[in-house]
Design an enzyme around this catalytic site. Structure first.
Site, PDB file in Angstrom:
ATOM      1  CG  HIS A   1      -2.118  -0.859   1.089  1.00 32.42           C
ATOM      2  ND1 HIS A   1      -3.258  -0.690   1.836  1.00 32.42           N
ATOM      3  CD2 HIS A   1      -2.353  -1.925   0.283  1.00 32.42           C
ATOM      4  CE1 HIS A   1      -4.165  -1.591   1.490  1.00 32.42           C
ATOM      5  NE2 HIS A   1      -3.626  -2.364   0.554  1.00 32.42           N
TER       6      HIS A   1
ATOM      7  CE1 TYR B   1      -5.406   3.616   9.049  1.00 33.46           C
ATOM      8  CE2 TYR B   1      -5.943   3.324  11.374  1.00 33.46           C
ATOM      9  CZ  TYR B   1      -5.188   2.993  10.264  1.00 33.46           C
ATOM     10  OH  TYR B   1      -4.207   2.024  10.383  1.00 33.46           O
TER      11      TYR B   1
ATOM     12  N   PRO C   1      -4.272  -0.240  18.878  1.00 34.68           N
ATOM     13  CG  PRO C   1      -6.090  -1.597  18.417  1.00 34.68           C
ATOM     14  CD  PRO C   1      -5.386  -0.915  19.528  1.00 34.68           C
TER      15      PRO C   1
ATOM     16  CE  LYS D   1       3.417   2.866  13.590  1.00 40.11           C
ATOM     17  NZ  LYS D   1       4.079   2.437  12.371  1.00 40.11           N
TER      18      LYS D   1
ATOM     19  CE1 TYR E   1      -0.397   2.493   7.773  1.00 41.99           C
ATOM     20  CE2 TYR E   1      -1.553   3.450   9.655  1.00 41.99           C
ATOM     21  CZ  TYR E   1      -1.458   2.491   8.657  1.00 41.99           C
ATOM     22  OH  TYR E   1      -2.431   1.513   8.561  1.00 41.99           O
TER      23      TYR E   1
END
Ligand code: FAS
Ligand code: PHB
Length: 388
Positions: free
Chosen positions: A72, A199, A291, A295, A383
């Site tokens: 991604h 998200y 979560p 990580k 990220y």
């Protein structure tokens, strides 16, 4: 029994450490409480930082990940119908790999079997002894009481393991933040609603659209801590998810029967130091992240990176510098991931007591991501994972 490194716990941290050390000619014994089937039945993480991807390839377990994993370049954040895309590749030149923890653990077990690594399942009553002297481990296996003499112990036994508690309380310093909500997660054999993760923050609460493969979707909604899995029918879950996703996305959602449903509480936790005498803590045994930032698994790999390199230096060159600095090295990266996970959790969730001002601040954080390439770069670096 005797070995060089005794590894407590056969989850991702323990297995990856065992794989890397055995490939470097360092003998290990992995002691796992549960059966292999039980360990593989747990549905957990889904996103691998690129550093973790490279470690798995280095460990000789990257083939299926490279075949079946999804690379991604970015992800979406939304608030109501407003959507912002963070392009990791454009912002910081890095990507992530979507490949479930279950698959990573499966590949590690297969690789460990192939090299004849010693992994004992169904181990009970593990106890660590004389950690500042000539360390050894005792345990019960197949009804036999066993003593395992070793040079070092790696505590990879997760948050509820015995390793962290083997460090005297007066030596340990613990930092914790418990969030006033949990995540209800489902797996469904349906096509993901988007080819990238979304998200979603919403007045009703947070939601996440993720996936495992083109026909296996993973979704989450924030729920009160008082909720139980049986309170949520599939229909209720899908209806709530649709309300929280942007309407254009919700209109594309393919629903279906869930094949897994569970609620996980959210907490941030760190126990310092991550070393005491001949004991070295790795992964969830030392720290827990919410979560939100994907990580948890990646921090386990991060600790294994530092510890495996330190053991290679110690056994290969007689240089224990890496072992001496392990706790400081690992914690420096742990706290950066803690900050990232905490900040994304604070930005995206609905807090029961939050004021109108705090909700405006959340909206403004998201607006900043839309306006500022610098803000997107900070998000992308966090990220995709900071360099080791
Ligand atoms: P683990 O807990 O995976 O492994 C520890 C192992 O030690 C276990 O197999 C356990 O059986 C064994 N053990 C424990 N006590 C023992 C004893 N006394 N003797 C012998 N063995 C013992 N992370 C993400 O990045 N994204 C997510 O979406 C995500 N979702 C999660 C959902 C849940 C419900 C949980 C609990 C965690 C989630 N995580 C997520 C975090 C998770 O992926 C962990 O970070 C990851 O499993 C860490 O790996 P380990 O440190 O190996 O610990
Ligand atoms: C998942 O796919 O399980 C997942 C992905 C990203 C997260 C958390 C969980 O931040």
């Amino acid at each position: 029994m005797k070995t060089q490194v005794a590894i407590i716990g056969g989850g991702p941290a323990g297995l990856l450490l065992s794989q890397l050390l055995n490939r470097a000619g360092i003998a290990t014994v992995v002691l796992e409480r549960r059966s292999r089937a039980y360990v593989l039945s747990r549905i957990r993480a889904g996103v691998l930082e690129w550093g973790t991807v490279e470690m798995l390839r280095e460990a000789g377990v990257g083939a299926r990940m490279d075949r079946e994993g999804l690379v991604h370049d970015g992800c979406w954040l939304s608030r109501g119908d407003a959507m912002v895309r963070v392009d990791f590749k454009e912002a910081c030149g890095r990507q992530v790999m979507v490949y479930g923890q279950t698959e990573v653990t499966h590949d590690l077990y297969d690789a460990q079997e192939a090299i004849g690594a010693v992994v004992l399942h169904g181990v009970e009553d593990v106890a660590l002894h004389d950690l500042t002297g000539a360390a050894y481990v005792t345990f019960t296996h197949e009804g036999q009481a066993v003593r395992l003499d070793c040079d070092y112990v790696a505590g990879c036994d997760g948050f509820h393991g015995v390793s962290r508690g083997s460090i005297p309380p007066e030596v340990r310093r613990e930092f914790e933040k418990v969030y006033p909500f949990g995540w209800l997660g489902v797996l469904s054999e349906t096509p993901p609603v988007d080819h990238e993760l979304i998200y979603a923050s919403h007045e009703r609460g947070f939601a996440l659209a993720s996936m495992r493969n083109p026909m296996l979707s993973r979704y989450y909604v924030q729920v009160p801590l008082t909720d139980r899995v049986e309170d949520w029918s599939d229909a209720a879950f899908w209806a709530e998810l649709k309300l929280r996703l942007p309407s254009a996305v919700a209109a594309q959602l393919v629903t279906g029967p869930t094949i897994e449903k569970s609620i996980a509480p959210l907490r941030s936790f760190v126990s310092e130091p991550m070393r005491w005498g001949r004991l070295f803590l790795c992964g969830d045994a030392a720290h827990i992240v919410p979560p939100t930032g994907a990580k948890g698994l990646n921090l386990a790999a991060s600790d294994v990176h530092y510890l495996s390199e330190a053991f290679k230096r110690a056994y290969g060159k007689g240089n224990t510098g890496g072992l001496e600095s392990y706790s400081a090295d690992a914690l420096a990266r742990v706290w950066q991931a803690m900050r990232f996970s905490w900040s994304l959790t604070m930005m995206m969730h609905r807090f029961p007591e939050q004021s109108d001002y705090e909700r405006r601040m959340q909206e403004t954080e998201l607006a900043l991501l839309e306006r500022s390439a610098t803000a997107r770069r900070l998000m992308a670096e966090g990220y995709t994972g900071l360099p080791f």
